[in-house]
Design a protein around this motif. Structure first.
Motif, mmCIF file in Angstrom:
data_model
loop_
_atom_site.group_PDB
_atom_site.id
_atom_site.type_symbol
_atom_site.label_atom_id
_atom_site.label_comp_id
_atom_site.label_asym_id
_atom_site.label_seq_id
_atom_site.Cartn_x
_atom_site.Cartn_y
_atom_site.Cartn_z
ATOM 1 N N UNK A 18 0.841 -1.202 0.000
ATOM 2 C CA UNK A 18 0.000 0.000 0.000
ATOM 3 C C UNK A 18 0.874 1.248 0.000
ATOM 4 N N UNK A 19 1.933 1.242 0.791
ATOM 5 C CA UNK A 19 2.839 2.391 0.827
ATOM 6 C C UNK A 19 3.536 2.613 -0.505
ATOM 7 N N UNK A 20 3.969 1.555 -1.156
ATOM 8 C CA UNK A 20 4.615 1.678 -2.459
ATOM 9 C C UNK A 20 3.632 2.182 -3.503
ATOM 10 N N UNK A 21 2.422 1.651 -3.495
ATOM 11 C CA UNK A 21 1.402 2.109 -4.442
ATOM 12 C C UNK A 21 1.119 3.589 -4.251
ATOM 13 N N UNK A 22 0.982 4.028 -3.022
ATOM 14 C CA UNK A 22 0.696 5.428 -2.736
ATOM 15 C C UNK A 22 1.859 6.320 -3.175
ATOM 16 N N UNK A 23 3.074 5.894 -2.915
ATOM 17 C CA UNK A 23 4.241 6.690 -3.296
ATOM 18 C C UNK A 23 4.365 6.800 -4.811
ATOM 19 N N UNK A 24 4.164 5.708 -5.529
ATOM 20 C CA UNK A 24 4.237 5.750 -6.988
ATOM 21 C C UNK A 24 3.094 6.578 -7.576
ATOM 22 N N UNK A 25 1.923 6.460 -6.997
ATOM 23 C CA UNK A 25 0.789 7.252 -7.460
ATOM 24 C C UNK A 25 1.079 8.737 -7.297
ATOM 25 N N UNK A 26 1.579 9.126 -6.145
ATOM 26 C CA UNK A 26 1.880 10.530 -5.895
ATOM 27 C C UNK A 26 3.018 11.015 -6.791
ATOM 28 N N UNK A 27 4.003 10.158 -7.062
ATOM 29 C CA UNK A 27 5.144 10.553 -7.883
ATOM 30 C C UNK A 27 4.730 10.783 -9.328
ATOM 31 N N UNK A 28 3.942 9.885 -9.880
ATOM 32 C CA UNK A 28 3.594 9.992 -11.284
ATOM 33 C C UNK A 28 2.391 10.890 -11.554
ATOM 34 N N UNK A 29 1.484 11.003 -10.630
ATOM 35 C CA UNK A 29 0.299 11.824 -10.861
ATOM 36 C C UNK A 29 0.516 13.288 -10.502
ATOM 37 N N UNK A 30 1.303 13.554 -9.469
ATOM 38 C CA UNK A 30 1.559 14.922 -9.005
ATOM 39 C C UNK A 30 0.252 15.688 -8.835
ATOM 40 N N UNK A 31 -0.697 15.074 -8.173
ATOM 41 C CA UNK A 31 -2.011 15.691 -8.058
ATOM 42 C C UNK A 31 -1.972 17.003 -7.289
#
Length: 86
Positions: A18-31
């Motif tokens: 879950x932590x890795x998914x959240x970190x990658x999501x935040x890195x690539x999406x830059x919401x």
């Protein structure tokens, strides 16, 4: 109670995923840094202008080629690049 001591190791896997998914999501999406085009940009719509003129009509598959095409005349389509011959 030695069985409970290994339980934290089992929860580490899903928590890490879950932590890795959240970190990658935040890195690539830059919401938090992305530009919200829909809300921050004003687009003014203007009426459509122009004319449509019907010049020809082809129904069905009577003609299989477009008049004036140059598919088979590749030397007319492709032109050499003229450069210096030094």
């Amino acid at each position: 109670m030695s069985d409970d001591s290994g339980l934290w190791l089992l929860t580490l896997g899903p928590a890490g995923a879950v932590g890795l998914y959240w970190a990658l999501y935040r890195y690539y999406r830059n919401t938090d840094k992305s530009h919200a085009f829909e809300h921050e940009t004003a687009v003014e719509a203007k009426p459509v202008t122009g004319t449509d003129t019907k010049i020809n009509e082809v129904k069905g598959t009577q003609r299989t080629r477009i008049t004036g095409d140059n598919v088979r005349q590749y030397r007319n389509r492709v032109q050499r690049i003229q450069g210096d011959a030094d």
